[in-house]
Write an enzyme that holds these catalytic residues in place. Structure first.
Site, short mmCIF file in Angstrom:
data_model
loop_
_atom_site.label_atom_id
_atom_site.label_comp_id
_atom_site.label_asym_id
_atom_site.label_seq_id
_atom_site.Cartn_x
_atom_site.Cartn_y
_atom_site.Cartn_z
N SER A 39 0.83 -0.86 0.36
CA SER A 39 0.23 0.06 0.27
C SER A 39 1.09 0.95 0.08
O SER A 39 1.68 1.55 0.86
CB SER A 39 -1.21 0.04 1.17
N HIS A 71 -4.19 -1.69 -4.63
CA HIS A 71 -3.65 -3.11 -4.51
C HIS A 71 -3.39 -2.79 -5.74
O HIS A 71 -4.39 -3.19 -6.37
CB HIS A 71 -3.58 -4.07 -3.32
N ARG A 92 -0.42 -8.03 -4.11
CA ARG A 92 0.44 -9.37 -3.46
C ARG A 92 -0.85 -9.64 -2.43
O ARG A 92 -1.87 -9.44 -2.37
CB ARG A 92 1.26 -9.52 -1.89
N THR A 93 -0.89 -11.15 -3.11
CA THR A 93 -2.05 -11.86 -2.50
C THR A 93 -1.22 -12.15 -0.79
O THR A 93 -0.99 -12.14 0.07
CB THR A 93 -2.70 -13.45 -1.90
N HIS A 94 -2.47 -11.50 0.43
CA HIS A 94 -2.62 -11.44 1.92
C HIS A 94 -3.15 -12.09 2.83
O HIS A 94 -4.06 -12.69 1.77
CB HIS A 94 -3.51 -10.11 2.00
N GLU A 193 -5.99 -2.84 14.15
CA GLU A 193 -6.48 -3.34 15.27
C GLU A 193 -6.25 -2.49 16.44
O GLU A 193 -7.71 -1.58 16.29
CB GLU A 193 -4.53 -3.51 15.77
N SER A 212 0.72 -7.67 6.73
CA SER A 212 1.41 -9.06 4.81
C SER A 212 3.17 -8.38 5.59
O SER A 212 3.39 -8.94 6.77
CB SER A 212 1.65 -7.75 4.35
N ASN A 235 -0.76 5.64 8.46
CA ASN A 235 -1.11 6.04 9.33
C ASN A 235 -1.00 5.70 11.09
O ASN A 235 0.19 4.87 10.93
CB ASN A 235 -2.70 5.21 9.28
I1 8IG Z 1 -1.93 0.26 5.10
O1 8IG Z 1 -2.44 0.66 11.70
C1 8IG Z 1 -2.23 -0.45 7.05
N1 8IG Z 1 -1.67 -1.70 7.13
N2 8IG Z 1 -2.49 -4.27 11.08
N3 8IG Z 1 -2.44 -1.98 11.10
C2 8IG Z 1 -2.80 -3.14 10.56
N4 8IG Z 1 -2.59 -3.20 9.08
C3 8IG Z 1 -2.40 -1.36 8.48
C4 8IG Z 1 -2.10 -0.61 9.04
C5 8IG Z 1 -2.46 -0.37 10.81
N5 8IG Z 1 -2.40 0.04 8.51
#
Ligand code: 8IG
Length: 272
Positions: A39, A71, A92-94, A193, A212, A235
């Site tokens: 991302s 993605h 990618r595959t998550h 989370e 990932s 973020n």
């Molecule tokens: I972009 O804050 C991204 N991917 N787990 N937590 C998790 N995955 C993420 C986050 C995040 N931001």
């Protein structure tokens, strides 16, 4: 999960078939390196060398079309300024897609089967460190895999004491001496989370949270690839700022950071 097998006994055969198709399609004897774009990273890899061709990843054996906005799902092959042949996987595959660990590891196994020796894994993530705001790239020095899963089977005792190659991290710091280093924690997702889970990740030694990279790194080390991990903070992790999390913010952080990320990737492929 979701009716998909977690274990595919033919995973390495499928990767070998994908590698053969890749080399045939682009008329190359082998890959030297590969990049997986997470991302926020996609436009950062637009100008990494002389284009040798591109296709949908889904055109190769074992790959499936991407599901998430932001993605990509393309494979681009370029010759870098250093004369190396590089594959760029724009998606990618998550693990949270529920296709199982072999689907997650397939890209890594394919580029290894095609001869690559170096793998650059990138991702977008949440940051626990207030000094690393959205837009900050961070070099991975280690990871914590909280998925409860592994792409390995049986008595495959892979040494992960240098999962993210010190040699490659040193090279990355010559390209950008300001790059900080952090520990990446992979949760299984797809939900972000809770603040309590983010605090837990910090107590465990994590600096970054994402969905990932760790399973791919494990798969890569198992086939002998040297791995460089790069996160883009998109973020603040949940509960560490007044902001709430949303996917649009993630995409915007990537857009804003694109010039810096592009310079970083260009600098890296000049020396890798
Ligand atoms: I972009 O804050 C991204 N991917 N787990 N937590 C998790 N995955 C993420 C986050 C995040 N931001």
């Amino acid at each position: 999960m979701n009716g998909h097998p977690t274990v595919d006994p033919t995973a390495f055969e499928t990767a070998a078939a994908a590698a053969a198709a890749l080399k045939d399609r682009f008329g190359i004897p082998a890959l030297d390196l590969a990049l997986v774009l997470g991302s926020g990273w996609s436009s950062a890899a637009d100008d990494l060398g002389e284009p040798l061709g591109a296709c949908d990843l889904a055109d190769l054996p074992g790959f499936t079309a991407p599901v998430v906005a932001g993605h990509g799902g393309a494979l681009r092959v370029v010759r870098t300024p250093a004369g190396k042949v590089a594959a760029i996987l724009t998606g990618r595959t998550h693990f949270y897609e529920g296709r199982g660990v072999d689907a997650v590891a397939h890209g890594v196994r394919t580029v290894a089967a095609a001869g690559a020796s170096t793998l650059l894994l990138t991702n977008g993530c949440g940051s626990l460190n207030p000094e690393w705001p959205p837009g900050q790239p961070v070099l991975l020095k280690d990871h914590i895999n909280l998925t409860g899963e592994t792409p390995l089977r049986g008595a495959t005792f892979v040494d992960l004491s240098e999962a993210y190659a010190p040699r490659l991290r040193e090279i990355a710091r010559t390209v950008d001496p300001t790059l900080p280093e952090g520990v990446y924690v992979q949760f299984r997702g797809p939900q972000y989370e809770t603040p309590a889970e983010v605090r837990m990740a910090g107590i465990l030694g994590g600096d970054l949270v994402g969905m990932s990279t760790t399973l791919e790194t494990i798969a890569a080390r198992a086939v002998g690839l040297e791995v460089l991990g790069l996160s883009l903070v998109t973020n603040a992790a949940a509960g560490t700022s007044d902001e709430l999390l949303d996917h649009a913010e993630v995409i915007e952080a990537g857009r804003a950071a694109a010039p810096r990320l592009a310079a970083l990737l260009r600098g890296l492929v000049e020396v890798l």
